[in-house]
Design an enzyme around this catalytic site. Sequence first.
Site, PDB file in Angstrom:
ATOM      1  N   HIS A 102      31.957  42.246  37.543  1.00  0.00           N
ATOM      2  CA  HIS A 102      32.790  41.901  36.392  1.00  0.00           C
ATOM      3  C   HIS A 102      32.025  41.886  35.073  1.00  0.00           C
ATOM      4  O   HIS A 102      32.635  41.694  34.022  1.00  0.00           O
ATOM      5  CB  HIS A 102      33.478  40.552  36.629  1.00  0.00           C
ATOM      6  N   ASP A 129      41.007  35.874  38.355  1.00  0.00           N
ATOM      7  CA  ASP A 129      39.687  35.620  38.926  1.00  0.00           C
ATOM      8  C   ASP A 129      39.704  34.304  39.685  1.00  0.00           C
ATOM      9  O   ASP A 129      40.387  33.354  39.271  1.00  0.00           O
ATOM     10  CB  ASP A 129      38.643  35.536  37.797  1.00  0.00           C
ATOM     11  N   HIS A 131      36.984  32.715  39.744  1.00  0.00           N
ATOM     12  CA  HIS A 131      35.956  32.035  38.961  1.00  0.00           C
ATOM     13  C   HIS A 131      36.291  32.113  37.474  1.00  0.00           C
ATOM     14  O   HIS A 131      37.133  32.902  37.056  1.00  0.00           O
ATOM     15  CB  HIS A 131      34.593  32.685  39.227  1.00  0.00           C
ATOM     16  N   ASP A 133      34.009  32.863  34.981  1.00  0.00           N
ATOM     17  CA  ASP A 133      33.183  33.841  34.261  1.00  0.00           C
ATOM     18  C   ASP A 133      32.916  33.380  32.833  1.00  0.00           C
ATOM     19  O   ASP A 133      32.859  34.189  31.903  1.00  0.00           O
ATOM     20  CB  ASP A 133      33.836  35.221  34.275  1.00  0.00           C
ATOM     21  N   HIS A 146      27.654  38.737  35.510  1.00  0.00           N
ATOM     22  CA  HIS A 146      29.091  38.834  35.815  1.00  0.00           C
ATOM     23  C   HIS A 146      29.781  37.475  35.701  1.00  0.00           C
ATOM     24  O   HIS A 146      31.009  37.426  35.592  1.00  0.00           O
ATOM     25  CB  HIS A 146      29.332  39.476  37.181  1.00  0.00           C
ATOM     26  N   ASP A 233      39.892  40.757  38.904  1.00  0.00           N
ATOM     27  CA  ASP A 233      38.832  40.599  39.886  1.00  0.00           C
ATOM     28  C   ASP A 233      39.490  40.407  41.246  1.00  0.00           C
ATOM     29  O   ASP A 233      40.271  39.472  41.439  1.00  0.00           O
ATOM     30  CB  ASP A 233      37.978  39.378  39.511  1.00  0.00           C
ATOM     31  N   ASP A 235      38.541  39.122  43.816  1.00  0.00           N
ATOM     32  CA  ASP A 235      38.308  37.861  44.528  1.00  0.00           C
ATOM     33  C   ASP A 235      39.328  36.780  44.171  1.00  0.00           C
ATOM     34  O   ASP A 235      39.323  35.692  44.750  1.00  0.00           O
ATOM     35  CB  ASP A 235      36.877  37.357  44.358  1.00  0.00           C
ATOM     36  N   GLU A 278      34.911  44.141  41.365  1.00  0.00           N
ATOM     37  CA  GLU A 278      34.350  43.312  42.446  1.00  0.00           C
ATOM     38  C   GLU A 278      34.871  43.700  43.828  1.00  0.00           C
ATOM     39  O   GLU A 278      35.039  42.858  44.713  1.00  0.00           O
ATOM     40  CB  GLU A 278      34.586  41.817  42.174  1.00  0.00           C
TER      41      GLU A 278
END
Length: 306
Positions: A102, A129, A131, A133, A146, A233, A235, A278
Amino acid sequence: MSFPKRFIEVIGVPVDLGAGRRGVDMGPSAIRIADLEARLEQLGHRVEDFGDLDVKIPETQQVGQGKLRYKEPILATCQELCREVERSLGQGRLPLVLGGDHSIAIGSIAGSTSHFAKQGEALGVIWFDAHGDANTPETTPSGNIHGMSLAVSLGFGDEELVQLGGRAPKVQPRNTVLVGIRDLDAGERDFLKKSGVTCYTMRDLDERGMRDVLDEAIRLASDGTAGIHLSFDLDVVDPDDAPGTGTPVWGGISYREAHLAMEMFNDRANIVALDLVEVNPVLDSQNMTGLLAAELAQSALGKTIL
């Protein structure tokens, strides 16, 4: 249901320098072999694949000092990607950027921003995402870039990364939306609370549902902007449906929720650029994650049941 036919330009960015786990550099290939181009052409779009940017591999590069691992080659890659995305938009095309980790969003968002800023227009960003980031060199526990890319796009972090493309910040917090987060470091949690960015956690999605959250997210990112840069992303999706990501977190959005989100973008939003990042096929022997990424691009750009 009708939708506009687009000229879609596929740009591969096989970089894994920003992540802590190898293999995500094969992500563009994993998405392509899931019939990405054919899926988009079936919708009536014109598709041209510009291949991959020339990206350095970690074995040939210095990690660097401090909390910015592989900063120099990542910066060089993002500078090239910024130019390519800006060129693509300037030619009336929709850049579909295949990652890679990312960190590439630093370059792709910079390119989108540069294009619209020259027309006196702003950009909205919706960022899916697990996360945030949103780390900076001061808060990152790993030094992996990332995990800093959204903060950089908002104007925080390393000055060279922040100033990429000659404008900072790339996007305003009020037009920036995070969706699906469920794993934040302490420093980025504090950053996001103060930032003005709208964040929808998995609890928000559980309580309100994807439809209500996306309606609101699209409204916020579209308010006063020329369009939305969608950075997705994989994930964010639960590992049951997307096992091929380097930083999986259980309890993510489902296969159908991901498709619903993309179908809503097609119906209700002006998507000007799309990142799919990702995808790590090393962790996914059946390429479920690459297939899902290709399907999501198809849903976002026009697939309908009736």
